[in-house]
Motif scaffolding. Structure first.
Motif, PDB file in Angstrom:
ATOM      1  N   GLY A  61       0.787  -1.224   0.000  1.00 26.20           N
ATOM      2  CA  GLY A  61       0.000   0.000   0.000  1.00 26.20           C
ATOM      3  C   GLY A  61       0.820   1.275   0.000  1.00 26.20           C
ATOM      4  N   THR A  62       2.136   1.174  -0.158  1.00 24.10           N
ATOM      5  CA  THR A  62       2.978   2.375  -0.178  1.00 24.10           C
ATOM      6  C   THR A  62       3.339   2.733  -1.619  1.00 24.10           C
ATOM      7  N   PHE A  63       3.591   4.053  -1.856  1.00 23.99           N
ATOM      8  CA  PHE A  63       3.944   4.541  -3.182  1.00 23.99           C
ATOM      9  C   PHE A  63       5.128   5.502  -3.052  1.00 23.99           C
ATOM     10  N   TYR A  64       5.964   5.528  -4.103  1.00 26.64           N
ATOM     11  CA  TYR A  64       7.171   6.351  -4.122  1.00 26.64           C
ATOM     12  C   TYR A  64       7.261   7.021  -5.488  1.00 26.64           C
ATOM     13  N   PHE A  65       7.988   8.169  -5.523  1.00 23.38           N
ATOM     14  CA  PHE A  65       8.052   8.957  -6.756  1.00 23.38           C
ATOM     15  C   PHE A  65       9.482   9.413  -7.042  1.00 23.38           C
ATOM     16  N   PRO A  66      10.381   8.464  -7.290  1.00 22.25           N
ATOM     17  CA  PRO A  66      11.768   8.827  -7.573  1.00 22.25           C
ATOM     18  C   PRO A  66      11.895   9.508  -8.949  1.00 22.25           C
ATOM     19  N   CYS A  67      12.938  10.340  -9.096  1.00 19.96           N
ATOM     20  CA  CYS A  67      13.150  11.095 -10.334  1.00 19.96           C
ATOM     21  C   CYS A  67      14.603  10.943 -10.796  1.00 19.96           C
ATOM     22  N   LEU A  68      14.789  11.090 -12.093  1.00 19.19           N
ATOM     23  CA  LEU A  68      16.114  11.056 -12.709  1.00 19.19           C
ATOM     24  C   LEU A  68      16.341  12.354 -13.483  1.00 19.19           C
ATOM     25  N   LYS A  69      17.540  12.937 -13.292  1.00 19.55           N
ATOM     26  CA  LYS A  69      17.935  14.139 -14.018  1.00 19.55           C
ATOM     27  C   LYS A  69      19.125  13.794 -14.899  1.00 19.55           C
ATOM     28  N   VAL A  70      18.973  14.041 -16.209  1.00 25.75           N
ATOM     29  CA  VAL A  70      20.088  13.833 -17.137  1.00 25.75           C
ATOM     30  C   VAL A  70      20.534  15.208 -17.659  1.00 25.75           C
ATOM     31  N   THR A  71      21.843  15.401 -17.687  1.00 24.08           N
ATOM     32  CA  THR A  71      22.415  16.691 -18.064  1.00 24.08           C
ATOM     33  C   THR A  71      23.472  16.485 -19.128  1.00 24.08           C
ATOM     34  N   ASP A  72      23.452  17.343 -20.183  1.00 28.24           N
ATOM     35  CA  ASP A  72      24.477  17.217 -21.223  1.00 28.24           C
ATOM     36  C   ASP A  72      25.677  18.108 -20.898  1.00 28.24           C
ATOM     37  N   SER A  73      26.633  18.103 -21.784  1.00 26.02           N
ATOM     38  CA  SER A  73      27.883  18.822 -21.538  1.00 26.02           C
ATOM     39  C   SER A  73      27.712  20.335 -21.593  1.00 26.02           C
ATOM     40  N   PHE A  74      26.564  20.809 -22.066  1.00 28.67           N
ATOM     41  CA  PHE A  74      26.301  22.247 -22.114  1.00 28.67           C
ATOM     42  C   PHE A  74      25.437  22.702 -20.931  1.00 28.67           C
ATOM     43  N   GLY A  75      25.154  21.799 -20.019  1.00 29.31           N
ATOM     44  CA  GLY A  75      24.355  22.145 -18.857  1.00 29.31           C
ATOM     45  C   GLY A  75      22.858  22.049 -19.081  1.00 29.31           C
ATOM     46  N   GLU A  76      22.456  21.651 -20.281  1.00 30.43           N
ATOM     47  CA  GLU A  76      21.030  21.419 -20.521  1.00 30.43           C
ATOM     48  C   GLU A  76      20.603  20.107 -19.852  1.00 30.43           C
ATOM     49  N   TYR A  77      19.422  20.089 -19.330  1.00 29.23           N
ATOM     50  CA  TYR A  77      19.008  18.894 -18.591  1.00 29.23           C
ATOM     51  C   TYR A  77      17.523  18.609 -18.824  1.00 29.23           C
ATOM     52  N   ASP A  78      17.189  17.406 -18.447  1.00 30.38           N
ATOM     53  CA  ASP A  78      15.791  16.980 -18.484  1.00 30.38           C
ATOM     54  C   ASP A  78      15.545  16.139 -17.236  1.00 30.38           C
ATOM     55  N   ILE A  79      14.364  16.256 -16.674  1.00 27.63           N
ATOM     56  CA  ILE A  79      13.978  15.494 -15.471  1.00 27.63           C
ATOM     57  C   ILE A  79      12.738  14.662 -15.791  1.00 27.63           C
TER      58      ILE A  79
END
Length: 270
Positions: A61-79
Motif C-alpha cells: 500500500g505504499t507509493f514512491y516517486f523517484p526522479c532522474l535528471k540527465v544533463t548534457d555537456s552544455f548544462g542542458e538537462y531533463d527530469i
C-alpha cells in the motif's frame, strides 16, 4: 527516459532503469543524477549517479516517486519521474478440497485432507494453514497447521457418518481468508468375514442336537446378526445380536445328509 510505473513486492529491492536516456546531439555525453527521496535535490550523498539505481520499498500500500535528471555537456538537462507502487495486499483464497470419502477402519478412521489448492495471488507471498473440526465426532488433526494433515474421526457411530471440517489460510501480512469447508464421509461397505465354521459332531443320531459355532471378523458395523439355515426345511434361527464366536444348536428329525449355512450381517446390512 524512465518507465512510467513500477510495481514491487513488499520490502523488496528493484532496479530503476534510466539507461535508455540519450542526447539527440551527436557525440554529446550525458550525466545522471537521481533523486530517490523526491525532495527536489539530485545526486545527494548516497544517491546514484549511474543510469540505473537500486531502490528499496516498504510494506504493501505504499507509493514512491523517484526522479532522474540527465544533463548534457552544455548544462542542458531533463527530469523525468516515475511511480513505484507496492500494491495493496490481496486476501488469500482457501480451498479445502473434498468431499473426502473413507472406508470405516474400526473405532477410528483416518483420512488425509488437502488444502494445497489454496493460493495467494500476490507474488512472493506465503500462506499458513489452520484446520479446525466443525462437527466430526471426536475428530482431531495430527498437525492442524499442515497443508495436508491426517484427520482421525471416531467411527463407532452410524454406518454412514457425514461431518464437516474447515480451513483458514493466512498470508505473511496477516491477512486471512474466509473459512472454507469440506465434507468428510465415513462409510461401511465391507461385509463381515467368516473365519471358521464348525460342528461338534458331523455324524449324529436323530433328534440329538448338533452344536454349530462360527467365528467372524469385521472392523465396523456392530452389532451383528447371525442367521442359521440348517438345511432341513425348518425355519432359520437368528442370533441377534451376535458376537464372534457365536453358536447355535439343532436336532434333525429325519435321517439324511444336510448342509448347514450361516450368514453374518452387520448393522449396515453388509
Amino acid at each position: 527516459v524512465l518507465p512510467s510505473r513500477y510495481e514491487a513486492s513488499p520490502n523488496s529491492t528493484i532496479t530503476l532503469d534510466g539507461c535508455d536516456s540519450y542526447d539527440p546531439d551527436p557525440g554529446d555525453e550525458i550525466t545522471y543524477a537521481w533523486d530517490l527521496d523526491w525532495d527536489g535535490n539530485f545526486g545527494e550523498p548516497g544517491e546514484p549517479t549511474e543510469c540505473d539505481a537500486e531502490f528499496t520499498v516498504g510494506d504493501v500500500g505504499t507509493f514512491y516517486f523517484p526522479c532522474l535528471k540527465v544533463t548534457d555537456s552544455f548544462g542542458e538537462y531533463d527530469i523525468e519521474c516515475t511511480t513505484v507502487g507496492v500494491p495493496a495486499n490481496a486476501t488469500p483464497v482457501c480451498d479445502a478440497d473434498g468431499p473426502y470419502v473413507a472406508e470405516c477402519e474400526g473405532s477410528t478412521t483416518s483420512i488425509v485432507v488437502n488444502g494445497e489448492m489454496s493460493e495467494d495471488l500476490d507474488e512472493g507471498d506465503t500462506i499458513t494453514f489452520e484446520w479446525s473440526n466443525i462437527d466430526c465426532l471426536g475428530a482431531y488433526f495430527d498437525d492442524p497447521t499442515s497443508a495436508t494433515p491426517l484427520l482421525t474421526v471416531d467411527s463407532t457411530g452410524p454406518c454412514s457418518l457425514v461431518c464437516t471440517v474447515s480451513l483458514t489460510v493466512t498470508d505473511n501480512h496477516n491477512a486471512s481468508s474466509d473459512p472454507c469447508d469440506a465434507t468428510v464421509m465415513i462409510e461401511d461397505t465391507t461385509a463381515p468375514l467368516i473365519t471358521s465354521l464348525n460342528a461338534d459332531d458331523l455324524v449324529q443320531a436323530i433328534n440329538v442336537p448338533v452344536n454349530f459355532s462360527v467365528e467372524f471378523s469385521d472392523d465396523c458395523g456392530a452389532p451383528h446378526m447371525a442367521t442359521w439355515d440348517f438345511g432341513d426345511g425348518t425355519p432359520p434361527v437368528v442370533t441377534d445380536p451376535a458376537t464372534s464366536p457365536t453358536s447355535a444348536g439343532h436336532a434333525y428329525a429325519a435321517q439324511g445328509i444336510y448342509s448347514a449355512t450361516v450368514t453374518i450381517e452387520d448393522s449396515c446390512r453388509n
